[in-house]
Design a protein around this motif. Sequence first.
Motif, short mmCIF file in Angstrom:
data_model
loop_
_atom_site.label_atom_id
_atom_site.label_comp_id
_atom_site.label_asym_id
_atom_site.label_seq_id
_atom_site.Cartn_x
_atom_site.Cartn_y
_atom_site.Cartn_z
N THR A 56 0.87 -1.18 0.00
CA THR A 56 0.00 0.00 0.00
C THR A 56 0.91 1.23 0.00
OG1 THR A 56 -0.05 0.34 2.38
CG2 THR A 56 -1.65 -1.23 1.50
N THR A 57 0.30 2.40 -0.08
CA THR A 57 1.12 3.62 -0.09
C THR A 57 1.87 3.80 1.23
OG1 THR A 57 -0.85 4.78 0.58
CG2 THR A 57 -0.25 4.93 -1.75
N GLN A 58 1.30 3.24 2.28
CA GLN A 58 1.93 3.43 3.60
C GLN A 58 2.92 2.33 3.94
OE1 GLN A 58 -2.15 3.72 5.16
NE2 GLN A 58 -1.25 5.13 6.64
#
Lengths: 261, 348
Positions: free
Chosen positions: B299-301
């Motif tokens: 994910t982006t995180q």
Amino acid sequence: MKNKPNILNLILLFLGSLALLFIVAPIIGMFLDTSPNELFETTQDKEVQQSIWLTLSVSFISTIIFAIAAIPLSFLLARKNFFAKRFVLGIIDLPIVIPHSAAGIAILGFISRDSVVGKVAAGFGLNFVGNPAGIAIAMAFVSIPYLITAARDGFIAIPERLEKAALNLGASPTRVFFKISLPLASRNIISGLILMFARGMSEFGAVVIVAYHPMITPVLIYERFGAFGLSYARPVSVVFIIVCLIFFAILRLLAKEKHRK
Amino acid sequence: MLQLKNISKRYKDFAVKNISFIANKGDYVVLLGESGAGKSLILEMIAGLVKPDTGEIWINNKNITQEKIQRRNIGIVFQDNTVFPHLSVKNNIAFPLKSRKADSKTIYDKVKQLAEKTGISHLLNRWPETLSGGEIQRVALARTLSFEPDCLLLDEPLTSLDVQLRSGMRSLFRTINNEGITIVHVTHDFEEAIALADKVGIVQNGSIIQFGEPKEVFHKPKSKFIASFTGIKNFYNAIIKSDEVLLLENKIELIQALGKVQGSGFALFKSEDVVVSKTKLDSSIRNNFQGTVIDMEPTTQGVEVTIDIGIKVSALITHESSLKYELSKNSLIWIGIKATAIHFIEKG
């Protein structure tokens, strides 16, 4: 801590008092110039009594009859958007802005025996000119904008969601109008009715052209002034003003009482 | 049964597009979405306050798309106060019955019964202007129930209420629903949706982007929007067994710090509150489980790791951590969940 009197407030107070004095002074002057004896004699004058009764009753009946059409129109103007709505709103204000003698001429043309309306009425044996019915039409013409505007403001102030909620609860549009919209706008409508009634009974210009006789009180005052002078017109004016004020106070009180209920 | 078939409505600057869903008799459907997503407009179309441009609305196998508002037998309770200010509480509740020309005995009995059910018996002779927000909503609800609608629509009914009043209203809605009335409830409150919904529809930009059972929708959000809107993937049926123990999905017991000794509902905790390690942690974390990695999604995180510990738990860790622990599918790892990170929402 008390505020220091400032110059602006003093100027506003002074100018405001002048405006108030401008309204009150002539009326107070008229009352002071009329002796109790004159007043009493005027109240005993059959012609005065009849004219006051005629003025009040015709204005009252005219208000009630024309309200039957004016209130639905106010509702439509508040709730519906249609082509030329602004134009219609302009038309409603027309009787306020045109000279009332001109309004009288217009009404006379509309209801005289030569007009379509006059001919139809004549078919029923009714002649509007010189008749209380004609007076009622002239009074309504100049006063109906007050009712329409007040009632429209009343309908606009009701959240439309209440009407939609009522429909959702199974009420027909007719029931919604009579049980929700009309009662909720009633305060404004009653205000409008009182204004229309008051404006109607004080009308002179339009009525005098349509019906000099039977004589409503404003016409009677004018006639006494023309024929006998100021001192004969003044007591009638004072009596009429007192009657109007009493009537007004009662109507306002009743309206207030009804709202409280 | 209520069914919406491809309902659309277009305005100059906003449109509701292709709304379809089915609410079976007795279902509690919650439409969840941000303000301005089009949720209320959907309700207004069902109620008939707004006519859709296209599509059909069916109730009990009858097409009511063009039916007049007053003939639909669908009740709606609005967010804002629509109790008639010029009628007493009693006459407000009686309004629909009088519109249906019910006799006075029926009206009297029904008003009494509904006032008892909604807890407003003591307010019957009062005027709306003297009532609180919570009382107003109860009057509105009693009034709507008086005509026994086939379906009850609730448009953000709790938004204007204090937090303390909300749980009382929630259980009232549940009670009504348990009596067999289909409810469609619109809200922007995630907790409200979890507490009440049998089925939940996520509304975004005038469309329902996911519809199904709450667990399915919140567990497997079909879009980033849903994931970010709900924010929580660790979402379980839960029963509080004691002041210490919380049972998830009848399978896994967690130590809880909720300050409650009983109750059933849902437990949730954020993916970022789940700690991952190769060996059992020696820390203040009291909920430690060993499990198998069954999925890993960047994910982006960071990386979202799904671990099976008897139930599926999602953990959000950084790319660096996933490399450090050499995580891959089928790796055996330990997870820790802080008791204080667990959030519990009571059902109904």
